[in-house]
Design a protein around this motif. Structure first.
Motif, PDB file in Angstrom:
ATOM      1  N   UNK A  42       0.155  12.134  -1.992  1.00 39.67           N
ATOM      2  CA  UNK A  42       0.289  11.708  -0.628  1.00 39.67           C
ATOM      3  C   UNK A  42      -0.132  10.339  -0.551  1.00 39.67           C
ATOM      4  N   UNK A  43      -0.197   9.692  -1.945  1.00 40.91           N
ATOM      5  CA  UNK A  43      -0.455   8.115  -1.916  1.00 40.91           C
ATOM      6  C   UNK A  43       0.903   7.785  -1.518  1.00 40.91           C
ATOM      7  N   UNK A  44       0.891   6.380  -0.921  1.00 35.78           N
ATOM      8  CA  UNK A  44       2.234   5.540  -0.802  1.00 35.78           C
ATOM      9  C   UNK A  44       2.763   4.954  -1.973  1.00 35.78           C
ATOM     10  N   UNK A  45       4.106   5.342  -1.996  1.00 34.65           N
ATOM     11  CA  UNK A  45       4.837   5.093  -3.443  1.00 34.65           C
ATOM     12  C   UNK A  45       5.071   3.352  -3.238  1.00 34.65           C
ATOM     13  N   UNK A  46       5.040   2.875  -4.511  1.00 34.47           N
ATOM     14  CA  UNK A  46       5.466   1.267  -4.536  1.00 34.47           C
ATOM     15  C   UNK A  46       6.959   1.324  -4.249  1.00 34.47           C
ATOM     16  N   UNK A  47       7.773   2.251  -4.838  1.00 42.55           N
ATOM     17  CA  UNK A  47       9.087   2.274  -4.834  1.00 42.55           C
ATOM     18  C   UNK A  47       9.581   2.073  -3.324  1.00 42.55           C
ATOM     19  N   UNK A  48      10.265   0.834  -3.099  1.00 41.70           N
ATOM     20  CA  UNK A  48      10.840   0.467  -1.593  1.00 41.70           C
ATOM     21  C   UNK A  48      11.682   1.766  -1.138  1.00 41.70           C
ATOM     22  N   UNK A  49      12.642   2.315  -1.969  1.00 43.21           N
ATOM     23  CA  UNK A  49      13.493   3.298  -1.426  1.00 43.21           C
ATOM     24  C   UNK A  49      12.682   4.474  -0.999  1.00 43.21           C
ATOM     25  N   UNK A  50      11.643   4.829  -1.790  1.00 44.25           N
ATOM     26  CA  UNK A  50      10.969   6.190  -1.273  1.00 44.25           C
ATOM     27  C   UNK A  50      10.068   5.427  -0.038  1.00 44.25           C
ATOM     28  N   UNK A  51       9.365   4.365   0.041  1.00 47.75           N
ATOM     29  CA  UNK A  51       8.603   3.786   1.322  1.00 47.75           C
ATOM     30  C   UNK A  51       9.727   3.700   2.540  1.00 47.75           C
ATOM     31  N   UNK A  52      10.943   3.740   2.257  1.00 48.23           N
ATOM     32  CA  UNK A  52      11.763   3.612   3.176  1.00 48.23           C
ATOM     33  C   UNK A  52      12.186   5.077   4.088  1.00 48.23           C
ATOM     34  N   UNK A  53      12.287   5.998   3.031  1.00 47.26           N
ATOM     35  CA  UNK A  53      12.385   7.395   3.284  1.00 47.26           C
ATOM     36  C   UNK A  53      11.165   7.687   4.241  1.00 47.26           C
ATOM     37  N   UNK A  54       9.951   7.348   3.709  1.00 46.96           N
ATOM     38  CA  UNK A  54       8.728   7.792   4.273  1.00 46.96           C
ATOM     39  C   UNK A  54       8.605   7.143   5.821  1.00 46.96           C
ATOM     40  N   UNK A  55       9.035   5.744   5.853  1.00 46.53           N
ATOM     41  CA  UNK A  55       8.812   5.297   6.982  1.00 46.53           C
ATOM     42  C   UNK A  55       9.881   5.450   8.117  1.00 46.53           C
ATOM     43  N   UNK A  56      11.172   5.753   7.632  1.00 42.80           N
ATOM     44  CA  UNK A  56      12.317   6.361   8.669  1.00 42.80           C
ATOM     45  C   UNK A  56      12.009   7.672   9.199  1.00 42.80           C
ATOM     46  N   UNK A  57      11.301   8.466   8.448  1.00 42.76           N
ATOM     47  CA  UNK A  57      11.076   9.931   8.974  1.00 42.76           C
ATOM     48  C   UNK A  57       9.961   9.706   9.892  1.00 42.76           C
ATOM     49  N   UNK A  58       9.101   8.838   9.619  1.00 40.35           N
ATOM     50  CA  UNK A  58       7.911   8.680  10.775  1.00 40.35           C
ATOM     51  C   UNK A  58       7.081   9.685  11.037  1.00 40.35           C
ATOM     52  N   UNK A  59       7.087  10.832  10.016  1.00 43.48           N
ATOM     53  CA  UNK A  59       6.161  11.855  10.509  1.00 43.48           C
ATOM     54  C   UNK A  59       4.712  11.877   9.913  1.00 43.48           C
ATOM     55  N   UNK A  60       4.551  10.897   9.217  1.00 44.18           N
ATOM     56  CA  UNK A  60       3.186  10.672   8.778  1.00 44.18           C
ATOM     57  C   UNK A  60       2.733   9.397   9.474  1.00 44.18           C
ATOM     58  N   UNK A  61       1.627   9.520  10.258  1.00 49.85           N
ATOM     59  CA  UNK A  61       1.424   7.946  11.004  1.00 49.85           C
ATOM     60  C   UNK A  61       0.478   7.364  10.075  1.00 49.85           C
ATOM     61  N   UNK A  62      -0.451   7.771   9.187  1.00 52.00           N
ATOM     62  CA  UNK A  62      -1.170   6.798   8.214  1.00 52.00           C
ATOM     63  C   UNK A  62      -0.234   6.131   7.284  1.00 52.00           C
ATOM     64  N   UNK A  63       0.717   6.936   6.691  1.00 55.06           N
ATOM     65  CA  UNK A  63       1.781   6.164   5.766  1.00 55.06           C
ATOM     66  C   UNK A  63       2.554   5.319   6.394  1.00 55.06           C
ATOM     67  N   UNK A  64       3.123   5.657   7.646  1.00 55.81           N
ATOM     68  CA  UNK A  64       4.015   4.564   8.229  1.00 55.81           C
ATOM     69  C   UNK A  64       3.264   3.180   8.362  1.00 55.81           C
ATOM     70  N   UNK A  65       1.831   3.356   9.024  1.00 53.61           N
ATOM     71  CA  UNK A  65       0.816   2.254   9.298  1.00 53.61           C
ATOM     72  C   UNK A  65       0.674   1.441   7.940  1.00 53.61           C
ATOM     73  N   UNK A  66       0.409   2.068   6.848  1.00 55.90           N
ATOM     74  CA  UNK A  66       0.164   1.462   5.656  1.00 55.90           C
ATOM     75  C   UNK A  66       1.117   0.656   5.279  1.00 55.90           C
ATOM     76  N   UNK A  67       2.496   1.146   5.229  1.00 55.13           N
ATOM     77  CA  UNK A  67       3.750   0.564   4.858  1.00 55.13           C
ATOM     78  C   UNK A  67       3.978  -0.655   5.715  1.00 55.13           C
ATOM     79  N   UNK A  68       3.692  -0.351   7.099  1.00 56.59           N
ATOM     80  CA  UNK A  68       3.820  -1.754   7.790  1.00 56.59           C
ATOM     81  C   UNK A  68       2.774  -2.637   7.637  1.00 56.59           C
TER      82      UNK A  68
END
Length: 434
Positions: A354-380
């Protein structure tokens, strides 16, 4: 993460690893002709004949299950064998200068971003070619580049974020003005010291944690994207202003214990877990402790600074690197391309660490889903983060800036004096040692 953060045992890599220097070895820097590769599943296949080769991959046990999961597809595509060695990441890196020349080390391994440049410059890592498929942005590239040479493939990212107690705050504060206003709330009055508040806490006595404040005001470590060691920007006008603002929190709002570097981190956690702190700054590694302690917390980017600019902490994380002593450098390059593709990076996040991927496409999938508040905050937050200089001279910064905030916040020096003294010490140590 709020629901699936499994990273607690990995800990803070960016800060701890920066205190360790890679041993200087005598290995010659080697170059490897790398062949282009596409992600598995496309119609094209990788060029080159790797049949029969063996690739040794060394990882900590936290990544073993992930690597074992993806190995079969890689072996089938390239007709090779992949062997896994489990070893502590830092032990791996410290041993490389000796194990590599003796042909005892792995072909590929993982390294914190702040170790990549030094190891590469010392001749222990092969140059790496990053795929031109948009998987990395400029910040990612800077993490693995030293002297215009790329020495690794970005793997995971991290950055400091703000945690807030949902039982105490309905929404996350978005400005430091809001945080200052919270100090007037009697719910957060510190009983042992009149007039002091624990409404908002951050371990700014530690340089790693305070850098987001300094950089947000325009301070910087080294010029030219962290490579010009003759240009130390920790006593710039903006950096001094940031130290003055940080000192205000220590002197006007925070309990005296916040000035104790050895205990302030624990104090902050205790106040947040105990429900007497409404908001704090910490990294994603802190989430497991808060979750296990039963805190109903939310996560958001750190609020906007008083100057209107975003908080700019160090951008941390890890990269895959190739030993310069490897006899299968071209195959190792294919592994780096494969392990960091979108499919495998998303798999890492969803099923394993559950670490945040460096791959930008993967990051976008995670951010767009918005299901994991911590992940979204770290990405932003990562979007405003600053790559930590990954050159050996960074070690002198940790030493030189160690007491910079304390000296000003305690009143021993003015903010300008503290910044000037720290900067001068850093410059002197670099001139003497490098």
């Amino acid at each position: 993460m709020l629901t699936n953060w499994k990273k607690s045992k990995l800990g803070l890599l960016a800060a701890s690893s920066a205190l360790l220097l890679a041993a200087c070895g005598g290995g010659e820097e080697t170059e490897s002709e790398v062949v282009s590769s596409t992600d598995p599943g496309t119609e094209e296949t990788a060029s080159g004949d790797f049949a029969g080769q063996t690739l040794n991959v060394s990882v900590e046990d936290g990544y073993s299950a992930f690597v074992e999961e993806i190995i079969p597809a890689f072996e089938e595509e390239y007709g090779v064998t992949v062997e896994i060695t489990e070893r502590d990441m830092f032990e791996n890196l410290e041993a490389l200068p000796l194990d590599g020349p003796a042909m005892l080390g792995p072909d590929v391994m993982i390294a914190p971003y702040d170790r990549v440049g030094g190891l590469g410059q010392q001749g222990h890592l092969l140059d790496v070619t990053l795929p031109e498929d948009g998987r990395y942005d400029e910040t990612d590239n800077l993490q693995v580049t030293a002297n215009d040479t790329i020495y690794g493939s970005p793997f995971v990212i991290e950055a400091l974020v703000m945690y807030y107690n949902k039982a105490l705050l309905d929404t996350a504060p978005t400005t430091f003005a809001e945080l200052e206003e919270l100090t007037k709330d009697e719910r957060f009055a510190f009983a042992s010291e009149a007039g002091k508040s624990t409404a908002f806490l951050s371990n700014w006595i530690d340089f790693y944690n305070s850098y987001g404040l300094l950089a947000g005001y325009g301070g910087y470590v080294f010029g030219a994207d962290g490579t010009d060691t003759t240009d130390v920007g920790l006593n710039s006008e903006g950096a001094i202003e940031a130290i003055e603002y940080g000192s205000k929190w220590f002197q006007e709002y925070w309990p005296q214990g916040m000035l104790d570097k050895t205990t302030s981190g624990n104090f902050i956690d205790d106040q947040f877990i105990g429900g007497t702190a409404a908001a704090i700054i910490n990294g994603p590694w802190g989430a497991a402790n808060y979750r296990d302690s039963g805190v109903d917390y939310g996560v958001a980017p750190v609020p906007t600074l008083p100057n209107g600019d975003p908080y700019a902490p160090f951008a941390g994380g890890k990269a895959w690197v190739i030993s310069s002593y490897s006899e299968v450098g071209e195959l190792a390059q294919e592994w780096l391309n494969f392990v960091t593709n979108e499919e495998n990076q998303t798999l890492l996040f969803e099923e394993f660490t559950a670490e945040i991927p460096a791959n930008n496409a993967s990051r976008k999938v995670i951010a767009d889903a918005g299901e994991d508040e911590l992940a979204v905050a770290v990405i932003e937050q990562y979007n405003s983060a600053i790559p930590m200089p990954n050159i050996p001279e960074m070690a002198e910064v940790w030493t030189g800036a160690e007491t910079m905030m304390f000296d000003a916040a305690s009143g021993n020096k003015t903010a300008e004096e503290s910044a000037n003294d720290a900067t001068e010490l850093i410059k002197q140590n670099i001139e003497q040692k490098y």
